[in-house]
Design a protein around this motif. Structure first.
Motif, PDB file in Angstrom:
ATOM      1  N   GLU A  43       1.116  -1.351   0.096  1.00 25.76           N
ATOM      2  CA  GLU A  43       0.014  -0.063   0.052  1.00 25.76           C
ATOM      3  C   GLU A  43       0.965   1.224   0.024  1.00 25.76           C
ATOM      4  OE1 GLU A  43      -3.256   0.330  -0.156  1.00 25.76           O
ATOM      5  OE2 GLU A  43      -4.037  -1.886   1.055  1.00 25.76           O
ATOM      6  N   ILE A  44       0.414   2.505  -1.009  1.00 27.69           N
ATOM      7  CA  ILE A  44       1.126   3.227  -1.160  1.00 27.69           C
ATOM      8  C   ILE A  44       0.500   4.777   0.293  1.00 27.69           C
ATOM      9  CG2 ILE A  44       2.351   5.351  -2.508  1.00 27.69           C
ATOM     10  CD1 ILE A  44       3.383   2.677  -2.507  1.00 27.69           C
ATOM     11  N   LEU A  45       1.260   4.881   1.550  1.00 31.57           N
ATOM     12  CA  LEU A  45       0.240   5.923   2.046  1.00 31.57           C
ATOM     13  C   LEU A  45       1.324   6.953   2.140  1.00 31.57           C
ATOM     14  CD1 LEU A  45       1.992   3.312   5.266  1.00 31.57           C
ATOM     15  CD2 LEU A  45      -0.528   3.074   4.152  1.00 31.57           C
ATOM     16  N   SER A  46       2.066   7.333   1.613  1.00 36.83           N
ATOM     17  CA  SER A  46       2.275   8.748   0.999  1.00 36.83           C
ATOM     18  C   SER A  46       3.533   8.620  -0.608  1.00 36.83           C
ATOM     19  CB  SER A  46       2.955   9.779   1.999  1.00 36.83           C
ATOM     20  OG  SER A  46       3.976   9.008   2.640  1.00 36.83           O
ATOM     21  N   PRO A  47       3.954  10.173  -0.762  1.00 36.96           N
ATOM     22  CA  PRO A  47       5.582   9.426  -2.107  1.00 36.96           C
ATOM     23  C   PRO A  47       6.257   8.918  -1.318  1.00 36.96           C
ATOM     24  CG  PRO A  47       4.523  11.654  -1.968  1.00 36.96           C
ATOM     25  CD  PRO A  47       3.845  11.034  -0.944  1.00 36.96           C
ATOM     26  N   GLU A  48       6.298   9.015  -0.676  1.00 37.31           N
ATOM     27  CA  GLU A  48       7.928   8.356   0.747  1.00 37.31           C
ATOM     28  C   GLU A  48       7.724   6.648   1.491  1.00 37.31           C
ATOM     29  OE1 GLU A  48       6.902  11.555   1.283  1.00 37.31           O
ATOM     30  OE2 GLU A  48       8.069  12.361  -0.389  1.00 37.31           O
ATOM     31  N   ILE A  49       6.021   6.981   2.168  1.00 32.37           N
ATOM     32  CA  ILE A  49       6.028   5.396   2.765  1.00 32.37           C
ATOM     33  C   ILE A  49       4.911   5.044   2.410  1.00 32.37           C
ATOM     34  CG2 ILE A  49       5.236   5.153   5.181  1.00 32.37           C
ATOM     35  CD1 ILE A  49       7.268   6.944   5.252  1.00 32.37           C
ATOM     36  N   ARG A  50       5.268   3.168   2.455  1.00 33.59           N
ATOM     37  CA  ARG A  50       5.018   2.504   1.947  1.00 33.59           C
ATOM     38  C   ARG A  50       4.576   1.747   3.002  1.00 33.59           C
ATOM     39  NH1 ARG A  50       8.489  -1.272  -2.303  1.00 33.59           N
ATOM     40  NH2 ARG A  50      10.021  -2.232  -0.333  1.00 33.59           N
ATOM     41  N   LEU A  51       3.684   0.385   3.145  1.00 35.16           N
ATOM     42  CA  LEU A  51       3.205  -0.732   3.862  1.00 35.16           C
ATOM     43  C   LEU A  51       3.186  -1.732   3.382  1.00 35.16           C
ATOM     44  CD1 LEU A  51       2.485  -1.347   6.551  1.00 35.16           C
ATOM     45  CD2 LEU A  51      -1.005  -0.877   6.166  1.00 35.16           C
ATOM     46  N   ASP A  52       4.423  -2.556   3.695  1.00 36.86           N
ATOM     47  CA  ASP A  52       3.767  -4.332   3.177  1.00 36.86           C
ATOM     48  C   ASP A  52       3.450  -4.967   3.906  1.00 36.86           C
ATOM     49  OD1 ASP A  52       5.347  -3.204   0.941  1.00 36.86           O
ATOM     50  OD2 ASP A  52       7.475  -3.187   1.704  1.00 36.86           O
ATOM     51  N   LEU A  53       2.061  -6.213   3.193  1.00 30.30           N
ATOM     52  CA  LEU A  53       2.249  -7.015   4.040  1.00 30.30           C
ATOM     53  C   LEU A  53       2.349  -8.543   2.732  1.00 30.30           C
ATOM     54  CD1 LEU A  53      -0.489  -4.654   3.622  1.00 30.30           C
ATOM     55  CD2 LEU A  53      -1.066  -6.051   5.485  1.00 30.30           C
ATOM     56  N   MET A  54       2.005  -9.306   4.186  1.00 27.82           N
ATOM     57  CA  MET A  54       3.150 -10.513   3.498  1.00 27.82           C
ATOM     58  C   MET A  54       1.346 -11.405   3.403  1.00 27.82           C
ATOM     59  SD  MET A  54       5.750 -10.012   2.888  1.00 27.82           S
ATOM     60  CE  MET A  54       6.387 -11.353   2.434  1.00 27.82           C
ATOM     61  N   SER A  55       1.664 -12.369   2.050  1.00 22.25           N
ATOM     62  CA  SER A  55       0.221 -13.397   2.270  1.00 22.25           C
ATOM     63  C   SER A  55       0.548 -14.356   2.651  1.00 22.25           C
ATOM     64  CB  SER A  55       0.162 -13.624   0.580  1.00 22.25           C
ATOM     65  OG  SER A  55      -0.738 -14.209  -0.392  1.00 22.25           O
ATOM     66  N   ILE A  56      -0.095 -14.342   3.928  1.00 22.50           N
ATOM     67  CA  ILE A  56      -0.731 -15.909   4.602  1.00 22.50           C
ATOM     68  C   ILE A  56      -1.372 -16.925   4.187  1.00 22.50           C
ATOM     69  CG2 ILE A  56      -0.198 -16.166   7.451  1.00 22.50           C
ATOM     70  CD1 ILE A  56       1.812 -13.804   7.041  1.00 22.50           C
ATOM     71  N   PRO A  57      -0.793 -17.859   3.770  1.00 24.82           N
ATOM     72  CA  PRO A  57      -2.150 -18.838   3.604  1.00 24.82           C
ATOM     73  C   PRO A  57      -2.947 -19.601   4.690  1.00 24.82           C
ATOM     74  CG  PRO A  57       0.487 -20.172   4.097  1.00 24.82           C
ATOM     75  CD  PRO A  57       1.130 -18.369   4.339  1.00 24.82           C
ATOM     76  N   GLY A  58      -3.812 -20.105   4.223  1.00 24.20           N
ATOM     77  CA  GLY A  58      -4.472 -20.569   5.668  1.00 24.20           C
ATOM     78  C   GLY A  58      -4.369 -22.065   5.930  1.00 24.20           C
ATOM     79  N   GLY A  59      -4.352 -22.673   7.082  1.00 25.68           N
ATOM     80  CA  GLY A  59      -4.401 -23.830   8.147  1.00 25.68           C
ATOM     81  C   GLY A  59      -5.162 -23.803   8.893  1.00 25.68           C
ATOM     82  N   THR A  60      -4.163 -24.986   9.375  1.00 24.53           N
ATOM     83  CA  THR A  60      -4.377 -25.169  10.204  1.00 24.53           C
ATOM     84  C   THR A  60      -2.970 -25.578  11.653  1.00 24.53           C
ATOM     85  OG1 THR A  60      -6.572 -26.809   9.736  1.00 24.53           O
ATOM     86  CG2 THR A  60      -5.726 -27.708  11.930  1.00 24.53           C
ATOM     87  N   PHE A  61      -3.253 -25.139  13.179  1.00 28.44           N
ATOM     88  CA  PHE A  61      -2.560 -25.670  13.465  1.00 28.44           C
ATOM     89  C   PHE A  61      -2.797 -25.548  15.267  1.00 28.44           C
ATOM     90  CE2 PHE A  61      -3.116 -21.597  15.033  1.00 28.44           C
ATOM     91  CZ  PHE A  61      -2.681 -20.613  15.702  1.00 28.44           C
ATOM     92  N   MET A  62      -1.450 -25.786  16.033  1.00 30.77           N
ATOM     93  CA  MET A  62      -1.448 -25.924  17.453  1.00 30.77           C
ATOM     94  C   MET A  62      -1.650 -25.272  18.048  1.00 30.77           C
ATOM     95  SD  MET A  62      -2.997 -28.792  17.101  1.00 30.77           S
ATOM     96  CE  MET A  62      -3.507 -29.386  18.724  1.00 30.77           C
ATOM     97  N   MET A  63      -2.107 -24.601  18.939  1.00 29.81           N
ATOM     98  CA  MET A  63      -2.374 -23.061  19.310  1.00 29.81           C
ATOM     99  C   MET A  63      -2.029 -23.386  21.123  1.00 29.81           C
ATOM    100  SD  MET A  63      -4.432 -19.734  18.739  1.00 29.81           S
ATOM    101  CE  MET A  63      -4.111 -18.396  19.640  1.00 29.81           C
ATOM    102  N   GLY A  64      -1.275 -22.724  21.856  1.00 31.97           N
ATOM    103  CA  GLY A  64      -0.575 -22.948  22.621  1.00 31.97           C
ATOM    104  C   GLY A  64       0.271 -23.383  23.348  1.00 31.97           C
ATOM    105  N   ASP A  65       0.886 -23.700  24.129  1.00 32.28           N
ATOM    106  CA  ASP A  65       2.155 -24.149  24.894  1.00 32.28           C
ATOM    107  C   ASP A  65       1.759 -25.073  26.753  1.00 32.28           C
ATOM    108  OD1 ASP A  65       4.682 -25.129  25.808  1.00 32.28           O
ATOM    109  OD2 ASP A  65       5.871 -23.663  24.584  1.00 32.28           O
ATOM    110  N   ALA A  66       1.941 -26.698  26.036  1.00 30.56           N
ATOM    111  CA  ALA A  66       2.116 -26.973  27.485  1.00 30.56           C
ATOM    112  C   ALA A  66       2.711 -26.980  28.194  1.00 30.56           C
ATOM    113  CB  ALA A  66       1.163 -28.817  27.423  1.00 30.56           C
ATOM    114  N   ARG A  67       3.774 -26.245  28.511  1.00 38.19           N
ATOM    115  CA  ARG A  67       5.078 -26.547  29.238  1.00 38.19           C
ATOM    116  C   ARG A  67       5.824 -24.756  30.018  1.00 38.19           C
ATOM    117  NH1 ARG A  67       8.912 -27.599  23.841  1.00 38.19           N
ATOM    118  NH2 ARG A  67       7.621 -26.042  23.523  1.00 38.19           N
ATOM    119  N   HIS A  68       5.194 -23.788  29.924  1.00 34.79           N
ATOM    120  CA  HIS A  68       4.655 -22.854  30.851  1.00 34.79           C
ATOM    121  C   HIS A  68       3.708 -22.696  31.329  1.00 34.79           C
ATOM    122  CE1 HIS A  68       8.177 -23.051  27.268  1.00 34.79           C
ATOM    123  NE2 HIS A  68       8.616 -22.571  28.116  1.00 34.79           N
TER     124      HIS A  68
END
Length: 278
Positions: A43-68
């Motif tokens: 995204e071009i926010l101004s002539p000097e400033i841009r915002l870059d975003l990465m494409s994150i593919p969908g998926g399934t994961f295990m959320m959390g951590d039982a060790r902490h």
């Protein structure tokens, strides 16, 4: 992501970004380097400033951590749809370009913005959406952890430990066999370290990042679809922060670690990163 679609902002464009990721052994030494590529929306926010975003593919994961910490349990399966996520936390320059003002302790325009509360981060997303004709928001904490892990289940996306050569945290307090390292005592320029496999930088340390969610003391009953836990838009509620910061120990910068703070409070070392769906 099956189709990146056409950017709604006529000044935005899509490119393919190439980058290198690293992996470490139990002592924090780099033992693996891998070349990766991903789609980047700019995204071009101004002539000097841009915002870059990465494409994150969908998926399934295990959320959390039982060790902490107990609030990282129970580990549970979450399926996340594809989205775009900021390559870096929002910088001083980007915040100023959208909001017309600066704040916080950042002295370099490419440092992450700090001392932004949850309400101000939401206001930034609203104004950015209006300027670009694309919907922006804070990530849910499930989206954040999924994006941070980038298909890993190790403590950090680089492995079972980390060093100050790979993230900005208080190096006086290492984790799991890594040596003591530098304590910089402040936020540093975004992108100073290698990214994860999704092309995202600074997911560990530098600044905490606000999420949409209200903080809950455990994952009991947590959504399995990656959505945020929200019952009110009041900034006075405790909101989730992720990723740790420059003044935190290594253990506090893990992929699964959860911070919480009243959404109305500004704090040094606390910034945010944006996402866009579609």
């Amino acid at each position: 992501m099956s189709s990146v679609g056409k950017p709604t902002n006529p000044f935005a464009h899509l490119t393919t970004c190439t980058f290198e990721t690293v992996g470490v052994n139990s002592s924090g030494e780099i033992i693996l380097r891998q070349s990766c590529a991903a789609t980047c929306l700019t995204e071009i926010l101004s002539p000097e400033i841009r915002l870059d975003l990465m494409s994150i593919p969908g998926g399934t994961f295990m959320m959390g951590d039982a060790r902490h910490h107990p609030d990282e349990r129970p580990i549970h399966e979450v399926t996340v749809k594809s989205f775009y996520m900021g390559k870096y936390p929002i910088t001083v320059a980007q915040y100023q370009a959208v909001m017309g003002k600066n704040q916080g302790s950042g002295v370099d325009m490419n440092q992450p913005i700090e001392q932004v509360n949850w309400d101000e981060a939401i206001a930034f997303c609203t104004k950015l959406s209006q300027q670009t004709n694309r919907h922006y928001s804070l990530p849910s904490e499930a989206q954040w952890e999924y994006a941070c892990r980038a298909h890993t289940q190790t403590i950090f996306h680089v492995g079972e430990t980390i060093t100050p050569d790979l993230a900005n945290y208080n190096g006086d307090y290492p984790y799991n066999g890594a040596p003591v390292g530098e304590n910089r005592g402040q936020a540093i320029l975004v992108g100073s370290f290698p990214p994860n496999a999704f092309g995202l930088h600074d997911m560990h340390g530098n600044v905490w990042e606000w999420c949409l969610d209200e903080y809950q003391p455990s994952y009991e009953g947590a959504p399995s679809d990656g959505s945020a836990v929200i019952s009110s838009t009041s900034g006075d509620l405790k909101r989730v922060m992720r990723g740790g910061a420059w003044d935190y120990v290594a253990r506090g910068c893990r992929s699964a670690v959860r911070g919480s703070l009243s959404g109305s409070i500004q704090m040094a070392g606390c910034g945010f990163r944006v996402i866009s769906i579609g």
